[in-house]
Write a protein that holds these residues in place. Structure first.
Motif, PDB file in Angstrom:
ATOM      1  N   UNK A 205      -7.051   5.969 -10.387  1.00  0.00           N
ATOM      2  CA  UNK A 205      -8.415   5.759  -9.885  1.00  0.00           C
ATOM      3  C   UNK A 205      -8.741   4.274  -9.790  1.00  0.00           C
ATOM      4  N   UNK A 206      -8.321   3.508 -10.807  1.00  0.00           N
ATOM      5  CA  UNK A 206      -8.565   2.056 -10.768  1.00  0.00           C
ATOM      6  C   UNK A 206      -7.892   1.429  -9.565  1.00  0.00           C
ATOM      7  N   UNK A 207      -6.637   1.844  -9.267  1.00  0.00           N
ATOM      8  CA  UNK A 207      -5.929   1.312  -8.106  1.00  0.00           C
ATOM      9  C   UNK A 207      -6.612   1.725  -6.798  1.00  0.00           C
ATOM     10  N   UNK A 208      -7.068   2.984  -6.737  1.00  0.00           N
ATOM     11  CA  UNK A 208      -7.739   3.472  -5.525  1.00  0.00           C
ATOM     12  C   UNK A 208      -9.030   2.714  -5.252  1.00  0.00           C
ATOM     13  N   UNK A 212      -9.538   0.778  -1.890  1.00  0.00           N
ATOM     14  CA  UNK A 212     -10.440   1.370  -0.909  1.00  0.00           C
ATOM     15  C   UNK A 212     -11.758   0.623  -0.821  1.00  0.00           C
ATOM     16  N   UNK A 213     -12.238   0.073  -1.937  1.00  0.00           N
ATOM     17  CA  UNK A 213     -13.557  -0.560  -1.947  1.00  0.00           C
ATOM     18  C   UNK A 213     -13.464  -2.059  -2.217  1.00  0.00           C
ATOM     19  N   UNK A 214     -12.334  -2.642  -1.791  1.00  0.00           N
ATOM     20  CA  UNK A 214     -12.140  -4.066  -2.091  1.00  0.00           C
ATOM     21  C   UNK A 214     -13.204  -4.948  -1.434  1.00  0.00           C
ATOM     22  N   UNK A 219     -15.362 -10.256  -7.099  1.00  0.00           N
ATOM     23  CA  UNK A 219     -14.216 -10.726  -7.884  1.00  0.00           C
ATOM     24  C   UNK A 219     -14.315 -10.296  -9.338  1.00  0.00           C
ATOM     25  N   UNK A 220     -15.520 -10.322  -9.864  1.00  0.00           N
ATOM     26  CA  UNK A 220     -15.703  -9.920 -11.271  1.00  0.00           C
ATOM     27  C   UNK A 220     -15.415  -8.427 -11.430  1.00  0.00           C
ATOM     28  N   UNK A 221     -15.853  -7.629 -10.450  1.00  0.00           N
ATOM     29  CA  UNK A 221     -15.577  -6.193 -10.496  1.00  0.00           C
ATOM     30  C   UNK A 221     -14.092  -5.902 -10.409  1.00  0.00           C
ATOM     31  N   UNK A 222     -13.405  -6.653  -9.525  1.00  0.00           N
ATOM     32  CA  UNK A 222     -11.955  -6.493  -9.412  1.00  0.00           C
ATOM     33  C   UNK A 222     -11.270  -6.808 -10.755  1.00  0.00           C
TER      34      UNK A 222
END
Length: 406
Positions: A205-208, A212-214, A219-222
């Motif tokens: 899920x983290x990778x998706x 998908x929502x990049x 940047x902080x969320x990533x």
């Protein structure tokens, strides 16, 4: 004839006697040696270790006596002797003692028992459980040396009783620990298996979300998503380590097989997908092994994996050596890694004991892998040790016992 009285501490005495759990009707050499020696020292044809129960006496050891395992307590000489637990009871002529004058053992026309000397056998609380006694078919009298020897032999019987009591206690504790460990093992297995799927979903899920929502995640969320994945992977690695640790019991019980050592190492390298930045040098002399292949494979996987993870050199070099003697196979795994601080060497095989060092990715170990290695080595009848030079190398030496069929 006078029947023996009942001791005032009869309930406690019987409880103590039952707690030893001596086997009736089973000859045990350590007790038989004592009765044989008692007869020899006291010059009597018969020597007994007698335990006094509620209605019966029974003989833990019977040297030279009638071929019976027990007798009635009401006819017992020993039931009288335990009434004075600190004293040796000696009756030179049983026919002259009112307690035994008409006793069937005394009046037996074929082989009368005319002499008795018995030393009570006490537990740690002073309860008389029975006696070490000597008997004769004629009038007799012990000299002082013989009396002292009989008392000393009785002390040895008491020590055997106490040793048995302690062994029973230790066996009980061991069984309780085994049961407890079994429950922990089942619990760890169930919990670990149940956690693996949710963790896998978290990683995926983290990778998706990142992919998908990049464009919608700053940047902080990533960074948060990366940390989430990293934590999930670390926990997954920890769970796998626990499962492998408990699975080692099953692995250690696998069948013995004959196999080529070089082939085993080649299979491990293929399984671990080791790249060309890691050089693994096999022993110059190959040998055929006859042992538990699965367990040995697991040991080498753990040690090689550690040599790769805890290495900061551009070229990782792992040297593997082996030889055998009459009883053992011996192995060495040496690397050119970061080494282990000397003050931490004594802790590395302890379960969940982590060292204050990090691997190539900056992660700290979980303290399971090397504990599993030691557990497997010990189960295979061997030993393991480690030497290390900080910043230069670490070397593991271990042995496993050869198959008895060799």
């Amino acid at each position: 004839m006078i029947q023996p009285a009942t001791p005032l501490n009869e309930k406690e005495r019987l409880s103590s006697l039952n707690s030893i759990e001596l086997l009736k009707g089973v000859s045990e050499e350590e007790f038989d040696n004592i009765t044989q020696l008692a007869s020899y020292i006291c010059k009597t044809p018969i020597s007994l270790i007698t335990l006094v129960e509620t209605e019966k006496n029974w003989y833990k050891s019977n040297h030279g006596g009638p071929s019976i395992a027990e007798s009635e307590r009401r006819l017992s000489h020993c039931a009288h002797a335990i009434l004075e637990p600190d004293d040796l009871m000696e009756v030179e002529d049983l026919r002259e003692d009112l307690r035994f004058k008409d006793n069937p053992f005394t009046s037996n026309p074929e082989s009368p028992i005319l002499y008795y000397a018995g030393m009570p056998l006490l537990d740690n609380n002073g309860f008389a459980l029975g006696t070490l006694c000597v008997l004769d078919t004629k009038i007799n009298k012990l000299n002082e040396d013989q009396k002292s020897a009989l008392k000393a032999l009785a002390k040895q019987v008491e020590k055997l009783f106490e040793l048995r009591r302690k062994n029973l206690y230790l066996e009980k504790i061991k069984q309780e620990l085994d049961d407890h460990n079994s429950l922990l093992k089942d619990f760890a297995g169930v919990v670990s298996h149940d956690m693996k799927m949710p963790l896998a979903n978290m990683i995926i899920t983290a990778d998706l979300i990142k992919a998908r929502y990049k464009d919608h995640v700053d940047e902080k969320g990533q960074e948060h998503l990366s940390n989430l994945k990293k934590s999930a992977l670390k926990l997954s690695d920890y769970i796998n380590g626990i499962l492998n640790h408990y699975e080692s019991d099953r692995i250690a019980s696998s069948d013995l097989v004959e196999f080529d050592f070089h082939h085993l190492l080649e299979d491990i390298i293929d399984l671990m997908n080791i790249n060309d930045k890691c050089e693994i040098n096999f022993p110059s002399d190959n040998m055929m092994l006859n042992c538990n292949r699965s367990a040995l494979e697991q040991i080498f996987i753990n040690l090689i994996n550690n040599s790769i993870k805890y290495n900061n050199k551009e070229k990782i070099v792992i040297d593997i050596e082996s030889f055998k003697d009459e009883n053992f196979y011996h192995f060495t795994v040496k690397d050119n890694g970061i080494g282990i601080p000397e003050d931490q060497l004594s802790n590395i095989f302890q379960l969940f004991k982590t060292l204050y060092i990090t691997d190539r990715q900056g992660n700290q170990g979980n303290g399971i892998g090397l504990s599993t290695v030691k557990k497997l080595v010990n189960s295979l009848g061997g030993k393991i040790s480690v030497q290390s030079v900080l910043g230069e190398s670490t070397c593991f030496d271990f042995s496993i016992k050869k198959s008895l069929s060799l």
